[in-house]
Design a protein around this motif. Sequence first.
Motif, PDB file in Angstrom:
ATOM      1  N   THR A   1     -31.229  12.994   9.078  1.00  0.00           N
ATOM      2  CA  THR A   1     -30.683  12.832  10.427  1.00  0.00           C
ATOM      3  C   THR A   1     -29.383  13.594  10.632  1.00  0.00           C
ATOM      4  OG1 THR A   1     -31.685  10.646  10.505  1.00  0.00           O
ATOM      5  CG2 THR A   1     -30.028  11.117  12.160  1.00  0.00           C
TER       6      THR A   1
ATOM      7  N   ALA B   1     -30.106  14.129  19.567  1.00  0.00           N
ATOM      8  CA  ALA B   1     -30.111  13.328  18.342  1.00  0.00           C
ATOM      9  C   ALA B   1     -28.760  12.673  18.101  1.00  0.00           C
ATOM     10  CB  ALA B   1     -30.479  14.205  17.155  1.00  0.00           C
TER      11      ALA B   1
ATOM     12  N   THR C   1     -26.852   9.285  15.515  1.00  0.00           N
ATOM     13  CA  THR C   1     -27.034   8.502  14.301  1.00  0.00           C
ATOM     14  C   THR C   1     -26.234   7.210  14.367  1.00  0.00           C
ATOM     15  OG1 THR C   1     -27.031   8.535  11.887  1.00  0.00           O
ATOM     16  CG2 THR C   1     -25.189   9.605  12.937  1.00  0.00           C
TER      17      THR C   1
ATOM     18  N   THR D   1     -38.014   6.542  13.766  1.00  0.00           N
ATOM     19  CA  THR D   1     -36.790   6.625  14.556  1.00  0.00           C
ATOM     20  C   THR D   1     -36.944   5.805  15.823  1.00  0.00           C
ATOM     21  OG1 THR D   1     -35.091   8.146  15.377  1.00  0.00           O
ATOM     22  CG2 THR D   1     -37.372   8.683  15.931  1.00  0.00           C
TER      23      THR D   1
ATOM     24  N   LYS E   1     -30.527   4.292  11.453  1.00  0.00           N
ATOM     25  CA  LYS E   1     -29.953   5.565  11.033  1.00  0.00           C
ATOM     26  C   LYS E   1     -30.111   6.656  12.088  1.00  0.00           C
ATOM     27  CE  LYS E   1     -30.106   9.013   7.388  1.00  0.00           C
ATOM     28  NZ  LYS E   1     -30.729   9.460   6.160  1.00  0.00           N
ATOM     29  N   SER E   2     -31.261   6.700  12.754  1.00  0.00           N
ATOM     30  CA  SER E   2     -31.493   7.795  13.687  1.00  0.00           C
ATOM     31  C   SER E   2     -31.897   7.293  15.060  1.00  0.00           C
ATOM     32  CB  SER E   2     -32.576   8.731  13.134  1.00  0.00           C
ATOM     33  OG  SER E   2     -33.808   8.048  13.019  1.00  0.00           O
TER      34      SER E   2
ATOM     35  N   PHE F   1     -36.655  14.537  10.412  1.00  0.00           N
ATOM     36  CA  PHE F   1     -35.603  14.028  11.285  1.00  0.00           C
ATOM     37  C   PHE F   1     -35.069  12.682  10.793  1.00  0.00           C
ATOM     38  CE2 PHE F   1     -34.250  11.405  14.901  1.00  0.00           C
ATOM     39  CZ  PHE F   1     -33.115  12.116  15.253  1.00  0.00           C
ATOM     40  N   ALA F   2     -35.974  11.787  10.416  1.00  0.00           N
ATOM     41  CA  ALA F   2     -35.568  10.439  10.012  1.00  0.00           C
ATOM     42  C   ALA F   2     -34.851  10.414   8.666  1.00  0.00           C
ATOM     43  CB  ALA F   2     -36.785   9.527   9.964  1.00  0.00           C
TER      44      ALA F   2
END
Length: 145
Positions: A49, A121, A123, A95, A134-135, A45-46
């Motif tokens: 993203t 989610a 960003t 995150t 970023k995330s 995920f990180a």
Amino acid sequence: MDSMVAANSSFDESVSKNNSSDSSSSAAKSTTRSIHYDKVDLETFATETDKYIGKNVETSGEVAYIQKNPDNTDIYYVVILPKDDHASSGYSYGTVTEINMDTFDETNINEGDNITVKGGALTSTIKLNGKTLKSDIVVDSVSVN
């Protein structure tokens, strides 16, 4: 008198129809509440993203940092990192999660806890300590593991 009975009968039918449409509407609402969350490990995920933006995700990590949102005191920023990552490699990825104050207080989250979050989610939406991150996950639910 017959016109009053007819009017009442018409009113009763209208209420009955509205109530039945309310129940079908409630059933539809409860069906839409069943949200699907894509399980994704925190590193994926990180680091990827953009693949998850606008999607509902579920991920886990260790709480490294907690801060109230300076612009909205009803929200806590909770930074999560992969378990033991920050000890070994100095924050290579992680995150931020945005957790509502009521949820935060009910769950009793502390630094060092391993948590699982489910939410939407985003960003590049949060600035924390002068850096745009970023995330980000806007949390729907959280559990301490």
